[in-house]
Design a protein around this motif. Structure first.
Motif, PDB file in Angstrom:
ATOM      1  N   ALA A  64      57.139  42.897   0.618  1.00 52.19           N
ATOM      2  CA  ALA A  64      57.262  42.072  -0.740  1.00 52.19           C
ATOM      3  C   ALA A  64      57.699  43.166  -1.755  1.00 52.19           C
ATOM      4  O   ALA A  64      58.406  42.802  -2.713  1.00 52.19           O
ATOM      5  CB  ALA A  64      56.343  41.196  -1.002  1.00 52.19           C
ATOM      6  N   LEU A  98      61.040  44.172  -3.900  1.00 51.69           N
ATOM      7  CA  LEU A  98      61.350  43.766  -5.433  1.00 51.69           C
ATOM      8  C   LEU A  98      61.513  44.967  -6.128  1.00 51.69           C
ATOM      9  O   LEU A  98      61.693  45.104  -7.365  1.00 51.69           O
ATOM     10  CB  LEU A  98      59.881  43.123  -6.047  1.00 51.69           C
ATOM     11  CG  LEU A  98      59.883  41.525  -5.763  1.00 51.69           C
ATOM     12  CD1 LEU A  98      58.471  41.013  -6.314  1.00 51.69           C
ATOM     13  CD2 LEU A  98      61.014  40.853  -6.106  1.00 51.69           C
ATOM     14  N   CYS A 110      59.281  47.757  -6.679  1.00 48.93           N
ATOM     15  CA  CYS A 110      58.237  48.061  -7.265  1.00 48.93           C
ATOM     16  C   CYS A 110      57.069  48.578  -6.322  1.00 48.93           C
ATOM     17  O   CYS A 110      56.994  48.341  -5.051  1.00 48.93           O
ATOM     18  CB  CYS A 110      57.568  46.941  -8.257  1.00 48.93           C
ATOM     19  SG  CYS A 110      56.924  45.363  -7.507  1.00 48.93           S
ATOM     20  N   TYR A 116      53.414  44.828  -7.892  1.00 46.41           N
ATOM     21  CA  TYR A 116      53.348  43.628  -7.410  1.00 46.41           C
ATOM     22  C   TYR A 116      52.239  42.741  -7.327  1.00 46.41           C
ATOM     23  O   TYR A 116      52.348  41.483  -7.907  1.00 46.41           O
ATOM     24  CB  TYR A 116      53.840  43.789  -5.900  1.00 46.41           C
ATOM     25  CG  TYR A 116      53.990  42.412  -5.060  1.00 46.41           C
ATOM     26  CD1 TYR A 116      54.947  41.639  -5.301  1.00 46.41           C
ATOM     27  CD2 TYR A 116      53.022  42.250  -4.027  1.00 46.41           C
ATOM     28  CE1 TYR A 116      54.989  40.375  -4.621  1.00 46.41           C
ATOM     29  CE2 TYR A 116      53.299  40.976  -3.435  1.00 46.41           C
ATOM     30  CZ  TYR A 116      54.305  40.070  -3.546  1.00 46.41           C
ATOM     31  OH  TYR A 116      54.388  38.763  -2.942  1.00 46.41           O
ATOM     32  N   ARG A 150      51.580  41.626 -11.017  1.00 46.84           N
ATOM     33  CA  ARG A 150      53.020  40.334 -11.317  1.00 46.84           C
ATOM     34  C   ARG A 150      52.075  39.057 -10.727  1.00 46.84           C
ATOM     35  O   ARG A 150      52.163  38.185 -11.497  1.00 46.84           O
ATOM     36  CB  ARG A 150      54.152  40.688 -10.719  1.00 46.84           C
ATOM     37  CG  ARG A 150      55.201  39.649 -10.923  1.00 46.84           C
ATOM     38  CD  ARG A 150      56.339  40.212 -10.360  1.00 46.84           C
ATOM     39  NE  ARG A 150      56.704  41.643 -10.901  1.00 46.84           N
ATOM     40  CZ  ARG A 150      57.995  42.204 -10.247  1.00 46.84           C
ATOM     41  NH1 ARG A 150      58.675  41.404  -9.481  1.00 46.84           N
ATOM     42  NH2 ARG A 150      58.368  43.157 -10.626  1.00 46.84           N
TER      43      ARG A 150
END
Length: 90
Positions: free
Chosen positions: A24, A28, A30, A35, A38
């Motif tokens: 994931a 994104l 990052c 992550y 966030r």
């Protein structure tokens, strides 16, 4: 851009969860840390609101308001108990 943090959160997860987070984060663009930060920043306020706010329908609020207006004076037993607590220093 993330600022340099002074605090750490150490956690252990199984391999499947780790790989999922890495995938994931990569999607994104990052780091896993960015992550997870966030996710926490997005989810924690919702969780905390859920613990501190009460949502009522209009009908529920009307019922609540009606019940608040229908107060009766405290019973003799409650008054006696309050008086006893006052004399005992509570």
């Amino acid at each position: 851009m993330m600022t340099v943090a002074a605090n750490r959160i150490d956690m252990r997860v199984n391999e499947q969860v780790k790989q999922l987070a890495e995938r994931a984060a990569s999607a994104l663009g990052c780091t896993v840390t960015e992550y997870l930060v966030r996710l926490i920043q997005q989810d924690a306020p919702k969780v905390l609101r859920g613990e501190t706010e009460v949502m009522l329908s209009n009908a529920q609020f009307e019922r609540f308001s009606l019940l608040c207006k229908q107060t009766s004076p405290p019973s003799r037993r409650i008054l006696d108990t309050a008086k006893r607590l006052d004399t005992e220093g509570f």
